[in-house]
Motif scaffolding. Structure first.
Motif, mmCIF file in Angstrom:
data_model
loop_
_atom_site.group_PDB
_atom_site.id
_atom_site.type_symbol
_atom_site.label_atom_id
_atom_site.label_comp_id
_atom_site.label_asym_id
_atom_site.label_seq_id
_atom_site.Cartn_x
_atom_site.Cartn_y
_atom_site.Cartn_z
ATOM 1 N N VAL A 67 0.814 -1.216 0.000
ATOM 2 C CA VAL A 67 0.000 0.000 0.000
ATOM 3 C C VAL A 67 0.847 1.266 0.000
ATOM 4 O O VAL A 67 0.593 2.206 -0.768
ATOM 5 N N LEU A 68 1.894 1.329 0.840
ATOM 6 C CA LEU A 68 2.673 2.567 0.965
ATOM 7 C C LEU A 68 3.418 2.919 -0.322
ATOM 8 O O LEU A 68 3.255 4.030 -0.836
ATOM 9 N N PRO A 69 4.233 2.003 -0.898
ATOM 10 C CA PRO A 69 4.877 2.375 -2.163
ATOM 11 C C PRO A 69 3.885 2.635 -3.285
ATOM 12 O O PRO A 69 4.107 3.488 -4.136
ATOM 13 N N LEU A 70 2.761 1.902 -3.270
ATOM 14 C CA LEU A 70 1.737 2.127 -4.291
ATOM 15 C C LEU A 70 1.119 3.514 -4.124
ATOM 16 O O LEU A 70 0.886 4.226 -5.110
ATOM 17 N N GLY A 71 0.881 3.918 -2.878
ATOM 18 C CA GLY A 71 0.341 5.247 -2.623
ATOM 19 C C GLY A 71 1.285 6.346 -3.074
ATOM 20 O O GLY A 71 0.868 7.336 -3.690
ATOM 21 N N ILE A 72 2.568 6.177 -2.771
ATOM 22 C CA ILE A 72 3.576 7.143 -3.219
ATOM 23 C C ILE A 72 3.589 7.217 -4.738
ATOM 24 O O ILE A 72 3.661 8.298 -5.336
ATOM 25 N N ASN A 73 3.512 6.053 -5.360
ATOM 26 C CA ASN A 73 3.509 5.976 -6.830
ATOM 27 C C ASN A 73 2.326 6.738 -7.414
ATOM 28 O O ASN A 73 2.480 7.536 -8.352
ATOM 29 N N LEU A 74 1.143 6.516 -6.863
ATOM 30 C CA LEU A 74 -0.066 7.172 -7.364
ATOM 31 C C LEU A 74 0.021 8.689 -7.233
ATOM 32 O O LEU A 74 -0.304 9.425 -8.167
ATOM 33 N N VAL A 75 0.458 9.157 -6.069
ATOM 34 C CA VAL A 75 0.554 10.602 -5.843
ATOM 35 C C VAL A 75 1.563 11.229 -6.787
ATOM 36 O O VAL A 75 1.297 12.250 -7.434
ATOM 37 N N LEU A 76 2.749 10.619 -6.885
ATOM 38 C CA LEU A 76 3.816 11.174 -7.719
ATOM 39 C C LEU A 76 3.399 11.246 -9.181
ATOM 40 O O LEU A 76 3.538 12.285 -9.840
ATOM 41 N N PHE A 77 2.857 10.150 -9.701
ATOM 42 C CA PHE A 77 2.465 10.121 -11.104
ATOM 43 C C PHE A 77 1.288 11.047 -11.372
ATOM 44 O O PHE A 77 1.247 11.716 -12.415
ATOM 45 N N SER A 78 0.330 11.107 -10.469
ATOM 46 C CA SER A 78 -0.841 11.963 -10.677
ATOM 47 C C SER A 78 -0.442 13.429 -10.758
ATOM 48 O O SER A 78 -0.851 14.154 -11.678
ATOM 49 N N VAL A 79 0.369 13.880 -9.811
ATOM 50 C CA VAL A 79 0.811 15.276 -9.791
ATOM 51 C C VAL A 79 1.661 15.578 -11.021
ATOM 52 O O VAL A 79 1.477 16.610 -11.697
ATOM 53 N N ALA A 80 2.595 14.666 -11.334
ATOM 54 C CA ALA A 80 3.514 14.886 -12.452
ATOM 55 C C ALA A 80 2.757 15.008 -13.775
ATOM 56 O O ALA A 80 2.968 15.947 -14.550
ATOM 57 N N PHE A 81 1.843 14.058 -14.031
ATOM 58 C CA PHE A 81 1.148 14.069 -15.308
ATOM 59 C C PHE A 81 0.132 15.206 -15.392
ATOM 60 O O PHE A 81 -0.140 15.715 -16.484
ATOM 61 N N TYR A 82 -0.405 15.621 -14.268
ATOM 62 C CA TYR A 82 -1.306 16.776 -14.270
ATOM 63 C C TYR A 82 -0.578 18.011 -14.788
ATOM 64 O O TYR A 82 -1.063 18.706 -15.692
ATOM 65 N N PHE A 83 0.599 18.283 -14.235
ATOM 66 C CA PHE A 83 1.349 19.464 -14.656
ATOM 67 C C PHE A 83 1.908 19.305 -16.074
ATOM 68 O O PHE A 83 1.964 20.280 -16.835
#
Length: 237
Positions: free
Chosen positions: A21-37
């Motif tokens: 869960v923790l690495p997956l959560g980090i992955n989701l946040v990082l990719f979501s923010v990055a691709f949004y910008f």
């Protein structure tokens, strides 16, 4: 390929989910923010590109949009995956440890959370070693990709498959303090098995949404591969 697919089974097992869960959560946040910008900026980049293009090429804007979008998507995916590997390195090693314990019934003597924190600089250093191995070779293969249009993509895919095998199989090897050079030598001894594992990971990396769980699935599958094919020899070295 069967070892990679086994990773899907392992991540669902009770007792392992919390390490996913923790690495997956980090992955989701990082990719979501990055691709949004990134996609916010794509319109600006396209306007600059078309402004710099000759007048007779501006009709191609409809064709350039998907090409630029695909280029940004692929480049960003590999860039942020590399960043993610640095951030999640300690958690990935812990996940590999727990999977190995589940598969063998033998605990690894890696200490507790405090020891994990103390070991973080070494784990990040290991990721840096992998990055230094990857970058010069990636530049060579990128040149091939651009100058040999027919075979370039195939060669790049094969290189990516090999690098993903190294990336994910390294976690169980590193838990046993097997040096990076020895780990690569071990994978070369079973080159086809390593390559097909990495090729399966590379194919999954191309599938939107499914690629978000690539990391935990690949680590679980790589650990199963380590237990069956490498552990008896290399844990004693």
């Amino acid at each position: 390929m069967s070892y990679f697919l086994k990773g899907f089974e392992l991540i669902r097992q009770k007792g392992l989910r919390r390490f996913v869960v923790l690495p997956l959560g980090i992955n989701l946040v990082l990719f979501s923010v990055a691709f949004y910008f990134l996609f916010q900026q794509m319109g600006v980049w396209m306007e600059q590109l078309m402004a710099a293009a000759p007048e007779f090429l501006r009709w191609m804007e409809w064709l350039l949009w998907p090409l630029v979008g695909l280029s940004v998507l692929v480049t960003a995916a590999f860039t942020f995956t590399a960043i993610m590997n640095f951030i999640a390195a300690p958690f990935n090693g812990l996940l590999a440890e727990q999977v190995e314990k589940r598969l063998t019934g033998e605990p690894l003597d890696t200490g507790g959370v405090l020891d994990l924190v103390k070991d973080t600089p070494r784990l990040i250093g290991r990721e840096w070693t992998k990055l230094c191995y990857y970058l010069p070779r990636a530049l060579v293969f990128l040149v091939i990709l651009f100058f040999i249009p027919g075979f370039g993509p195939v060669i790049w895919f094969c290189f990516t498959a090999w690098m993903l095998a190294i990336q994910y199989l390294d976690y169980p090897f590193d838990n046993h303090k097997v040096p990076f050079a020895r780990m690569r030598s071990a994978l070369r001894m079973q080159r086809w098995r390593s390559f097909t594992f990495g090729a399966t990971a590379a194919l999954m990396a191309m599938i939107p949404l499914l690629n978000l769980i690539l990391m935990p699935v690949a680590i679980c599958g790589a650990t199963a591969l380590w237990v069956d094919q490498y552990r008896e020899v290399h844990r004693k070295l």
